[in-house]
Write a protein that holds these residues in place. Structure first.
Motif, PDB file in Angstrom:
ATOM      1  N   ALA A 147       0.816  -1.212   0.000  1.00 57.48           N
ATOM      2  CA  ALA A 147       0.000   0.000   0.000  1.00 57.48           C
ATOM      3  C   ALA A 147       0.848   1.259   0.000  1.00 57.48           C
ATOM      4  O   ALA A 147       0.470   2.266  -0.599  1.00 57.48           O
ATOM      5  N   GLY A 148       1.982   1.225   0.684  1.00 61.20           N
ATOM      6  CA  GLY A 148       2.789   2.421   0.794  1.00 61.20           C
ATOM      7  C   GLY A 148       2.172   3.430   1.761  1.00 61.20           C
ATOM      8  O   GLY A 148       1.203   3.139   2.472  1.00 61.20           O
ATOM      9  N   ARG A 149       2.709   4.629   1.763  1.00 62.38           N
ATOM     10  CA  ARG A 149       2.224   5.680   2.663  1.00 62.38           C
ATOM     11  C   ARG A 149       1.144   6.488   1.956  1.00 62.38           C
ATOM     12  O   ARG A 149       1.409   7.169   0.974  1.00 62.38           O
ATOM     13  N   ILE A 150      -0.065   6.417   2.475  1.00 68.56           N
ATOM     14  CA  ILE A 150      -1.196   7.121   1.870  1.00 68.56           C
ATOM     15  C   ILE A 150      -1.191   8.565   2.361  1.00 68.56           C
ATOM     16  O   ILE A 150      -1.222   8.834   3.566  1.00 68.56           O
ATOM     17  N   GLU A 151      -1.174   9.518   1.420  1.00 69.95           N
ATOM     18  CA  GLU A 151      -1.084  10.933   1.770  1.00 69.95           C
ATOM     19  C   GLU A 151      -2.414  11.665   1.649  1.00 69.95           C
ATOM     20  O   GLU A 151      -2.558  12.790   2.157  1.00 69.95           O
ATOM     21  N   LEU A 152      -3.389  11.060   0.966  1.00 73.78           N
ATOM     22  CA  LEU A 152      -4.665  11.721   0.733  1.00 73.78           C
ATOM     23  C   LEU A 152      -5.695  10.652   0.398  1.00 73.78           C
ATOM     24  O   LEU A 152      -5.357   9.597  -0.162  1.00 73.78           O
ATOM     25  N   ILE A 153      -6.956  10.915   0.740  1.00 78.36           N
ATOM     26  CA  ILE A 153      -8.054  10.003   0.425  1.00 78.36           C
ATOM     27  C   ILE A 153      -9.152  10.790  -0.287  1.00 78.36           C
ATOM     28  O   ILE A 153      -9.496  11.903   0.115  1.00 78.36           O
ATOM     29  N   GLY A 154      -9.685  10.194  -1.342  1.00 77.17           N
ATOM     30  CA  GLY A 154     -10.841  10.755  -2.032  1.00 77.17           C
ATOM     31  C   GLY A 154     -12.064   9.905  -1.733  1.00 77.17           C
ATOM     32  O   GLY A 154     -12.049   8.689  -1.946  1.00 77.17           O
ATOM     33  N   LEU A 155     -13.106  10.527  -1.227  1.00 71.31           N
ATOM     34  CA  LEU A 155     -14.322   9.820  -0.809  1.00 71.31           C
ATOM     35  C   LEU A 155     -15.496  10.238  -1.692  1.00 71.31           C
ATOM     36  O   LEU A 155     -15.831  11.424  -1.745  1.00 71.31           O
ATOM     37  N   HIS A 156     -16.105   9.254  -2.346  1.00 77.67           N
ATOM     38  CA  HIS A 156     -17.342   9.534  -3.067  1.00 77.67           C
ATOM     39  C   HIS A 156     -18.539   9.430  -2.145  1.00 77.67           C
ATOM     40  O   HIS A 156     -19.408  10.291  -2.123  1.00 77.67           O
ATOM     41  N   GLY A 157     -18.602   8.366  -1.361  1.00 75.90           N
ATOM     42  CA  GLY A 157     -19.767   8.117  -0.514  1.00 75.90           C
ATOM     43  C   GLY A 157     -20.822   7.318  -1.253  1.00 75.90           C
ATOM     44  O   GLY A 157     -20.639   6.887  -2.390  1.00 75.90           O
ATOM     45  N   GLN A 158     -21.948   7.107  -0.584  1.00 76.81           N
ATOM     46  CA  GLN A 158     -23.043   6.310  -1.146  1.00 76.81           C
ATOM     47  C   GLN A 158     -24.180   7.233  -1.581  1.00 76.81           C
ATOM     48  O   GLN A 158     -24.808   7.900  -0.759  1.00 76.81           O
ATOM     49  N   THR A 159     -24.440   7.288  -2.874  1.00 78.30           N
ATOM     50  CA  THR A 159     -25.521   8.130  -3.382  1.00 78.30           C
ATOM     51  C   THR A 159     -26.872   7.522  -3.028  1.00 78.30           C
ATOM     52  O   THR A 159     -27.131   6.344  -3.313  1.00 78.30           O
ATOM     53  N   VAL A 160     -27.724   8.328  -2.427  1.00 78.75           N
ATOM     54  CA  VAL A 160     -29.100   7.888  -2.159  1.00 78.75           C
ATOM     55  C   VAL A 160     -30.117   8.719  -2.927  1.00 78.75           C
ATOM     56  O   VAL A 160     -31.286   8.328  -3.021  1.00 78.75           O
ATOM     57  N   LEU A 161     -29.684   9.846  -3.488  1.00 81.33           N
ATOM     58  CA  LEU A 161     -30.609  10.678  -4.264  1.00 81.33           C
ATOM     59  C   LEU A 161     -29.796  11.592  -5.174  1.00 81.33           C
ATOM     60  O   LEU A 161     -28.823  12.200  -4.738  1.00 81.33           O
ATOM     61  N   HIS A 162     -30.219  11.660  -6.443  1.00 85.99           N
ATOM     62  CA  HIS A 162     -29.572  12.570  -7.390  1.00 85.99           C
ATOM     63  C   HIS A 162     -30.667  13.292  -8.158  1.00 85.99           C
ATOM     64  O   HIS A 162     -31.354  12.703  -8.994  1.00 85.99           O
ATOM     65  N   ARG A 163     -30.862  14.564  -7.855  1.00 90.81           N
ATOM     66  CA  ARG A 163     -31.877  15.393  -8.494  1.00 90.81           C
ATOM     67  C   ARG A 163     -31.226  16.712  -8.936  1.00 90.81           C
ATOM     68  O   ARG A 163     -31.386  17.748  -8.315  1.00 90.81           O
ATOM     69  N   PRO A 164     -30.452  16.661 -10.033  1.00 93.69           N
ATOM     70  CA  PRO A 164     -29.709  17.857 -10.442  1.00 93.69           C
ATOM     71  C   PRO A 164     -30.599  19.035 -10.810  1.00 93.69           C
ATOM     72  O   PRO A 164     -30.183  20.187 -10.670  1.00 93.69           O
ATOM     73  N   GLU A 165     -31.834  18.756 -11.263  1.00 90.05           N
ATOM     74  CA  GLU A 165     -32.730  19.863 -11.593  1.00 90.05           C
ATOM     75  C   GLU A 165     -33.089  20.695 -10.371  1.00 90.05           C
ATOM     76  O   GLU A 165     -33.514  21.850 -10.481  1.00 90.05           O
ATOM     77  N   GLY A 190     -30.684  21.021  -7.979  1.00 84.09           N
ATOM     78  CA  GLY A 190     -29.377  21.309  -7.393  1.00 84.09           C
ATOM     79  C   GLY A 190     -29.051  20.407  -6.229  1.00 84.09           C
ATOM     80  O   GLY A 190     -28.327  20.796  -5.304  1.00 84.09           O
ATOM     81  N   LEU A 191     -29.547  19.162  -6.277  1.00 91.84           N
ATOM     82  CA  LEU A 191     -29.463  18.262  -5.123  1.00 91.84           C
ATOM     83  C   LEU A 191     -28.845  16.927  -5.518  1.00 91.84           C
ATOM     84  O   LEU A 191     -29.272  16.284  -6.477  1.00 91.84           O
ATOM     85  N   SER A 192     -27.841  16.522  -4.777  1.00 94.42           N
ATOM     86  CA  SER A 192     -27.267  15.183  -4.907  1.00 94.42           C
ATOM     87  C   SER A 192     -26.754  14.794  -3.533  1.00 94.42           C
ATOM     88  O   SER A 192     -25.945  15.516  -2.938  1.00 94.42           O
ATOM     89  N   VAL A 193     -27.239  13.676  -3.002  1.00 95.25           N
ATOM     90  CA  VAL A 193     -26.964  13.309  -1.617  1.00 95.25           C
ATOM     91  C   VAL A 193     -26.108  12.046  -1.571  1.00 95.25           C
ATOM     92  O   VAL A 193     -26.517  10.984  -2.049  1.00 95.25           O
ATOM     93  N   GLN A 194     -24.904  12.186  -1.005  1.00 94.92           N
ATOM     94  CA  GLN A 194     -24.011  11.049  -0.778  1.00 94.92           C
ATOM     95  C   GLN A 194     -23.770  10.906   0.717  1.00 94.92           C
ATOM     96  O   GLN A 194     -23.422  11.882   1.386  1.00 94.92           O
ATOM     97  N   LEU A 195     -23.953   9.688   1.222  1.00 94.71           N
ATOM     98  CA  LEU A 195     -23.738   9.416   2.636  1.00 94.71           C
ATOM     99  C   LEU A 195     -22.283   9.016   2.875  1.00 94.71           C
ATOM    100  O   LEU A 195     -21.646   8.388   2.044  1.00 94.71           O
ATOM    101  N   GLY A 196     -21.793   9.359   4.059  1.00 96.05           N
ATOM    102  CA  GLY A 196     -20.428   9.034   4.445  1.00 96.05           C
ATOM    103  C   GLY A 196     -19.801  10.218   5.142  1.00 96.05           C
ATOM    104  O   GLY A 196     -19.841  11.342   4.629  1.00 96.05           O
ATOM    105  N   ASP A 197     -19.229   9.995   6.301  1.00 95.80           N
ATOM    106  CA  ASP A 197     -18.694  11.064   7.151  1.00 95.80           C
ATOM    107  C   ASP A 197     -17.201  11.238   6.889  1.00 95.80           C
ATOM    108  O   ASP A 197     -16.368  10.494   7.416  1.00 95.80           O
ATOM    109  N   ALA A 198     -16.864  12.217   6.051  1.00 92.83           N
ATOM    110  CA  ALA A 198     -15.463  12.440   5.684  1.00 92.83           C
ATOM    111  C   ALA A 198     -14.631  12.826   6.899  1.00 92.83           C
ATOM    112  O   ALA A 198     -13.471  12.400   7.035  1.00 92.83           O
ATOM    113  N   GLY A 199     -15.191  13.628   7.798  1.00 92.01           N
ATOM    114  CA  GLY A 199     -14.454  14.031   8.979  1.00 92.01           C
ATOM    115  C   GLY A 199     -14.113  12.857   9.879  1.00 92.01           C
ATOM    116  O   GLY A 199     -13.001  12.765  10.420  1.00 92.01           O
ATOM    117  N   ALA A 200     -15.075  11.947  10.042  1.00 90.49           N
ATOM    118  CA  ALA A 200     -14.817  10.766  10.867  1.00 90.49           C
ATOM    119  C   ALA A 200     -13.729   9.894  10.253  1.00 90.49           C
ATOM    120  O   ALA A 200     -12.879   9.349  10.975  1.00 90.49           O
TER     121      ALA A 200
END
Length: 377
Positions: free
Chosen positions: A100-118, A120-130
């Motif tokens: 794995a090596g030394r990880i310097e950064l993580i990119g989180l998408h999360g779990q989409t539960v709703l996508h309504r771009p019309e 302006g709403l797209s909801v992804q679950l997942g606590d980036a701070g945690a």
């Protein structure tokens, strides 16, 4: 939330992705400066348990119902906890790999539960701070929100990574990447590096829902159910009459934007065969919207494991090839992409473009959560 300082150069970055198929969390490591790919680290899938998956299905259905009704979102705290725990498990397991090596950064998408771009709403679950606190690594998330706020679709986000992969492999344009997940989306790369991307229609999502509703499993393994059926022309025509196909570009979908109603009177086998044809026909129709026909279609995502679907695409499009034949990790490209996007975001580079989301100008995005190191484990 504190902001980490931006920097340059290649980093070893982990990407975390959970798609609408709800199979689990994909985790992958790449080495990148956010513009090019220097190397690929290990990858893994942390599957959702049946209990976790049931929780996420219930949360998604509740969110979609609220979205359709224009009602406030329901309480999604339990589902968010499930998503965060699963992502933390995946990240820890991948980081423990000897390569794995030394990880310097993580990119989180999360779990989409709703996508309504019309809206302006797209909801992804997942606590980036945690995740940042638990892992002791900065986490970039909320990658759709800036684009949505600027009037874009907020999706798809992966095209700029597809372009980096094409450059890494020295693939000549025009070409297209086709991702077959819950929905299907394509990225067209032109001779001048231009990007056009949009969702073409359903992919695995409707087939999975059909198979599950008929008690035939979670998905059509190797396309065996569809292979035993016949396409129903009337049902296929009804599916292709969906209003989505008349919408101009740019456009994006929620997995639940299409109905199974046209195939419900059919046998499971004929319904599955018709849904395969629907996916392939929708992609072929989408190809008509491109400035120049791709000379090669590079297929990624879980749908490439379905030989019936791949054959249907090959019958309609030139140069169809599974991405694995080019040495790519077809099950982890989206996880890799969110590592790449995280690195771009930290450098302030664009992650969405007029041709991919309809935003007025190339736009960066994402927010970075910096760990409170005393909590890291």
């Amino acid at each position: 939330m504190a902001q980490a300082p931006r920097d340059s150069g290649a980093h070893r970055v982990m990407g975390l992705m959970s798609g609408t198929s709800l199979d689990g969390v994909d985790a992958a490591i790449i080495e990148t400066d956010g513009e090019t790919i220097q190397g690929f680290g290990p990858a893994l899938l942390r599957p959702y348990t049946d209990q976790e998956r049931a929780c996420l299905i219930a949360a998604t259905e509740a969110a979609v119902a609220a979205g359709r009704a224009g009602a406030p979102l329901p309480n999604l705290a339990e589902a968010a906890r499930v998503v965060t725990t699963a992502h933390l498990d995946a990240a820890r397991a991948l980081r423990a790999r000897p390569d794995a090596g030394r990880i310097e950064l993580i990119g989180l998408h999360g779990q989409t539960v709703l996508h309504r771009p019309e809206r302006g709403l797209s909801v992804q679950l997942g606590d980036a701070g945690a995740l940042a606190d638990a892992l002791g690594v900065p986490v970039v998330a909320d990658l759709r929100q800036a684009d949505l706020g600027a009037g874009g679709q907020g999706a798809p986000l992966v095209p700029v990574y597809h372009a980096a992969l094409a450059n890494h492999l020295a693939l000549a344009p025009p070409l297209a990447f086709l991702n077959l997940g819950g929905v299907a989306n394509l990225t067209w790369i032109g001779p001048d590096g231009a990007l056009i991307a949009f969702d073409t229609g359903p992919a695995n999502g409707l087939i999975d829902l059909l198979v599950q509703a008929r008690g035939a499993g979670r998905y059509d393994a190797e396309g065996r159910i569809a292979a035993a059926g016949r396409v129903d022309p009337a049902a296929l025509a009804a599916l292709m009459a969906a209003p989505y196909f008349a919408k101009p570009l740019p456009k994006s979908l929620d997995r639940y934007d299409f109905s199974l109603d046209p195939v419900l009177p059919l046998t499971t086998e004929d319904a599955a065969a018709t849904l395969v044809a629907f996916t392939a026909d929708a992609v072929a129709e989408a190809a008509r919207l491109l400035p120049a026909p791709p000379e090669r279609w590079i297929v990624c995502g879980g749908g490439r494991h379905n030989p019936v679907l791949m054959a249907a695409l090959a019958a309609r499009l030139p140069g169809v090839v599974a991405c694995d034949a080019l040495g790519l990790r077809g099950d982890f490209i989206e996880a890799e992409a969110f590592a790449f996007l995280a690195r771009r975001a930290r450098k302030g580079l664009p992650i969405t473009f007029p041709g991919t989301t309809g935003v007025a100008r190339p736009l960066s995005g994402g927010r970075c959560w910096v760990p409170r190191l005393e909590n890291a484990a």
